[in-house]
Scaffold this motif. Structure first.
Motif, PDB file in Angstrom:
ATOM      1  N   LEU A 262       0.600  -1.072  -0.086  1.00  0.00           N
ATOM      2  CA  LEU A 262      -0.177  -0.092   0.092  1.00  0.00           C
ATOM      3  C   LEU A 262       0.767   1.266   0.058  1.00  0.00           C
ATOM      4  N   ASP A 263       2.025   1.198   0.490  1.00  0.00           N
ATOM      5  CA  ASP A 263       2.734   2.550   0.601  1.00  0.00           C
ATOM      6  C   ASP A 263       3.292   3.110  -0.519  1.00  0.00           C
ATOM      7  N   MET A 264       3.312   1.823  -1.636  1.00  0.00           N
ATOM      8  CA  MET A 264       3.584   2.541  -2.788  1.00  0.00           C
ATOM      9  C   MET A 264       2.542   3.095  -3.636  1.00  0.00           C
ATOM     10  N   LEU A 265       1.301   3.470  -3.199  1.00  0.00           N
ATOM     11  CA  LEU A 265       0.183   4.038  -4.017  1.00  0.00           C
ATOM     12  C   LEU A 265       0.565   5.559  -4.508  1.00  0.00           C
ATOM     13  N   LYS A 266       1.191   6.307  -3.468  1.00  0.00           N
ATOM     14  CA  LYS A 266       1.564   7.775  -3.723  1.00  0.00           C
ATOM     15  C   LYS A 266       2.326   7.657  -5.277  1.00  0.00           C
ATOM     16  N   ASP A 267       3.166   6.948  -5.521  1.00  0.00           N
ATOM     17  CA  ASP A 267       4.003   6.961  -6.732  1.00  0.00           C
ATOM     18  C   ASP A 267       3.445   6.472  -7.894  1.00  0.00           C
ATOM     19  N   GLN A 268       2.293   6.168  -7.748  1.00  0.00           N
ATOM     20  CA  GLN A 268       1.316   5.490  -9.067  1.00  0.00           C
ATOM     21  C   GLN A 268       0.627   6.621  -9.864  1.00  0.00           C
ATOM     22  N   LYS A 269       0.590   6.456 -11.312  1.00  0.00           N
ATOM     23  CA  LYS A 269       0.014   7.366 -11.914  1.00  0.00           C
ATOM     24  C   LYS A 269      -1.521   7.173 -11.889  1.00  0.00           C
ATOM     25  N   ALA A 270      -1.819   5.603 -11.690  1.00  0.00           N
ATOM     26  CA  ALA A 270      -3.474   5.405 -11.869  1.00  0.00           C
ATOM     27  C   ALA A 270      -4.304   6.346 -10.790  1.00  0.00           C
ATOM     28  N   LYS A 271      -5.188   6.706 -11.285  1.00  0.00           N
ATOM     29  CA  LYS A 271      -6.111   7.696 -10.372  1.00  0.00           C
ATOM     30  C   LYS A 271      -7.028   6.816  -9.478  1.00  0.00           C
ATOM     31  N   TYR A 272      -7.599   5.597 -10.072  1.00  0.00           N
ATOM     32  CA  TYR A 272      -8.415   4.964  -9.334  1.00  0.00           C
ATOM     33  C   TYR A 272      -7.762   3.542  -8.869  1.00  0.00           C
ATOM     34  N   VAL A 273      -8.226   3.047  -7.546  1.00  0.00           N
ATOM     35  CA  VAL A 273      -7.768   1.683  -6.790  1.00  0.00           C
ATOM     36  C   VAL A 273      -8.853   0.935  -6.656  1.00  0.00           C
ATOM     37  N   LEU A 274      -8.749  -0.221  -7.322  1.00  0.00           N
ATOM     38  CA  LEU A 274      -9.971  -1.211  -7.124  1.00  0.00           C
ATOM     39  C   LEU A 274      -9.707  -2.298  -6.399  1.00  0.00           C
ATOM     40  N   PHE A 275     -10.529  -2.614  -5.163  1.00  0.00           N
ATOM     41  CA  PHE A 275     -10.364  -3.880  -4.703  1.00  0.00           C
ATOM     42  C   PHE A 275     -11.704  -4.468  -3.880  1.00  0.00           C
ATOM     43  N   GLY A 276     -11.629  -5.751  -3.670  1.00  0.00           N
ATOM     44  CA  GLY A 276     -13.136  -6.293  -3.485  1.00  0.00           C
ATOM     45  C   GLY A 276     -13.211  -6.932  -1.986  1.00  0.00           C
ATOM     46  N   ILE A 277     -14.422  -7.128  -1.631  1.00  0.00           N
ATOM     47  CA  ILE A 277     -14.734  -7.556  -0.324  1.00  0.00           C
ATOM     48  C   ILE A 277     -15.479  -8.771  -0.485  1.00  0.00           C
ATOM     49  N   PRO A 278     -14.996  -9.947  -0.530  1.00  0.00           N
ATOM     50  CA  PRO A 278     -15.916 -11.386  -0.793  1.00  0.00           C
ATOM     51  C   PRO A 278     -16.465 -11.765   0.664  1.00  0.00           C
ATOM     52  N   GLU A 279     -17.686 -11.185   1.112  1.00  0.00           N
ATOM     53  CA  GLU A 279     -18.257 -11.629   2.316  1.00  0.00           C
ATOM     54  C   GLU A 279     -19.819 -11.521   2.179  1.00  0.00           C
ATOM     55  N   ASP A 280     -20.341 -12.048   2.905  1.00  0.00           N
ATOM     56  CA  ASP A 280     -22.005 -11.977   2.947  1.00  0.00           C
ATOM     57  C   ASP A 280     -22.325 -11.802   4.700  1.00  0.00           C
ATOM     58  N   ILE A 281     -21.342 -11.657   5.474  1.00  0.00           N
ATOM     59  CA  ILE A 281     -21.570 -11.621   6.836  1.00  0.00           C
ATOM     60  C   ILE A 281     -22.553 -10.660   7.365  1.00  0.00           C
ATOM     61  N   GLY A 282     -22.437  -9.217   6.926  1.00  0.00           N
ATOM     62  CA  GLY A 282     -23.136  -8.206   7.157  1.00  0.00           C
ATOM     63  C   GLY A 282     -24.593  -8.428   6.885  1.00  0.00           C
ATOM     64  N   VAL A 283     -24.625  -9.092   5.499  1.00  0.00           N
ATOM     65  CA  VAL A 283     -25.993  -9.321   5.051  1.00  0.00           C
ATOM     66  C   VAL A 283     -26.713 -10.319   6.204  1.00  0.00           C
ATOM     67  N   ARG A 284     -26.118 -11.253   6.334  1.00  0.00           N
ATOM     68  CA  ARG A 284     -26.633 -12.521   7.343  1.00  0.00           C
ATOM     69  C   ARG A 284     -26.923 -11.957   8.657  1.00  0.00           C
ATOM     70  N   ALA A 285     -26.117 -11.031   9.227  1.00  0.00           N
ATOM     71  CA  ALA A 285     -26.346 -10.226  10.464  1.00  0.00           C
ATOM     72  C   ALA A 285     -27.438  -9.385  10.384  1.00  0.00           C
ATOM     73  N   ASN A 286     -28.180  -9.172   9.239  1.00  0.00           N
ATOM     74  CA  ASN A 286     -29.353  -8.484   9.091  1.00  0.00           C
ATOM     75  C   ASN A 286     -30.412  -9.020   8.578  1.00  0.00           C
ATOM     76  N   HIS A 287     -30.389 -10.577   9.041  1.00  0.00           N
ATOM     77  CA  HIS A 287     -31.435 -11.286   8.759  1.00  0.00           C
ATOM     78  C   HIS A 287     -31.611 -11.547   7.094  1.00  0.00           C
ATOM     79  N   GLY A 288     -30.426 -11.444   6.496  1.00  0.00           N
ATOM     80  CA  GLY A 288     -30.685 -11.409   4.826  1.00  0.00           C
ATOM     81  C   GLY A 288     -29.994 -12.872   4.614  1.00  0.00           C
ATOM     82  N   LYS A 289     -30.172 -13.118   2.926  1.00  0.00           N
ATOM     83  CA  LYS A 289     -29.711 -14.175   2.478  1.00  0.00           C
ATOM     84  C   LYS A 289     -28.359 -14.016   1.814  1.00  0.00           C
ATOM     85  N   ALA A 290     -27.540 -15.075   2.304  1.00  0.00           N
ATOM     86  CA  ALA A 290     -26.040 -15.172   1.644  1.00  0.00           C
ATOM     87  C   ALA A 290     -25.997 -15.112   0.148  1.00  0.00           C
TER      88      ALA A 290
END
Length: 327
Positions: A35-63
């Motif tokens: 992560l410390d290399m980010l400032k030196d990159q030309k790219a304007k956007y940074v994409l990352f994923g969060i593969p979880e459904d725990i918050g949905v299940r905690a809200n009585h929702g479907k996985a």
């Protein structure tokens, strides 16, 4: 970040279907090793994923929201590099490694009277990691694009952005729900409530709120507030939705803001609370494009998509949303 799995080209190489004479988007994406290399990159956007459904299940929702990240990635890396799609503007950071949390969640018994509370405790741990990653990205002058998981992750996005900017941020949320539920255990329905409590969220607008799924106490709280506003989906049936979105966006975009997209707001879209009523995919694409062009846009979050196995169409839609935002 202990839970961040940083990608290299090797992580996506096998996902790319190469073809002679063509260059696929994934072949030219940018990567870093820490992560410390980010400032030196030309790219304007940074994409990352969060593969979880725990918050949905905690809200009585479907996985199921845990599958959105990989579905989107498979499609994104295979769009064409051309005059309209410039992969050098996007850095593929990787994903939050949610395996341990997902395993702990799967080992909890639903018959336990504290089942949802215990899921909420795991959500709190995810909050801290998401917040720390987003803070690093925004502090480096980049715009994070966060994909996957439930709307519980809005809290980490807002908190991380606010801490990096040293000010609370505004948010426009394309959503059928407010996610302003009570301050009980953490779940996908109260991320914005916790962001308000922490003084990380200033002005908040929900665009496309549906009458049938909003508790009366939330309507009352919003109407008594000077910073919480909404546009009802039902009021948009006979209006130019793009023009109306533009009006609300202009208000929110006067200061630093985040764009939240809950896929529940899209008609028939595979999501945790799929609905026959909502915006079209094309309308949402217009909204995203408009918000992405605003100078004060500090992050974009796509959540609640719940693709079925081998569901290439949902992944394709999510890839459209990402590419529209970065153009």
């Amino acid at each position: 970040m202990r839970a961040l799995k940083v990608y290299s080209f090797k992580n996506i190489e096998k996902l790319i279907s190469t073809r002679k004479g063509e260059t696929k988007f994934g072949e030219k994406l940018q990567f870093i090793s820490e992560l410390d290399m980010l400032k030196d990159q030309k790219a304007k956007y940074v994409l990352f994923g969060i593969p979880e459904d725990i918050g949905v299940r905690a809200n009585h929702g479907k996985a199921g929201t845990s599958g959105a990240w990989m579905a989107a990635l498979k499609s994104l890396v295979n769009i064409q590099q051309n005059r309209f799609n410039k992969p050098e503007s996007l850095l593929l950071l990787g994903e939050l490694n949610c395996d341990e949390w997902m395993e702990k969640a799967s080992n909890l018994g639903e018959e336990d009277p504290n089942y949802h509370v215990k899921l909420g405790d795991l959500v709190k741990e995810i909050d801290e990691q998401v917040s720390a990653i987003v803070e690093k990205i925004v502090a480096a002058g980049k715009i994070p694009i966060i994909l996957g998981g439930g709307h519980n992750n809005a809290f980490g996005n807002i908190k991380g952005s606010a801490k990096a900017l040293k000010n609370p941020v505004n948010v426009i949320n394309i959503d059928a729900h407010t996610d302003l539920r009570q301050l009980e255990h953490r779940h996908s329905g109260n991320g914005f409530s916790y962001a308000i409590k922490g003084e990380y969220l200033k002005n908040y607008h929900v665009f496309g709120l549906q009458k049938n799924y909003t508790p009366e106490y939330i309507f009352q709280e919003m109407e008594q507030s000077e910073t919480l506003t909404y546009t009802l989906a039902e009021d948009l049936f006979s209006e130019d939705v793009t023009e109306r979105f533009s009006e609300e966006l202009d208000k929110i975009a006067q200061a630093d803001f985040g764009l939240e997209l809950d896929c529940d707001a899209i008609s028939g879209f595979p999501s945790s609370a799929v609905s026959p009523s909502g915006f079209s995919v094309n309308a949402v694409r217009r909204f995203i494009s408009m918000a992405g062009k605003k100078e004060n846009c500090r992050y974009f979050h796509i959540c609640e998509a719940s693709p079925t196995e081998n569901d290439a169409q949902t992944g394709k839609a999510l890839a459209y949303f990402i590419s529209d935002f970065i153009r």
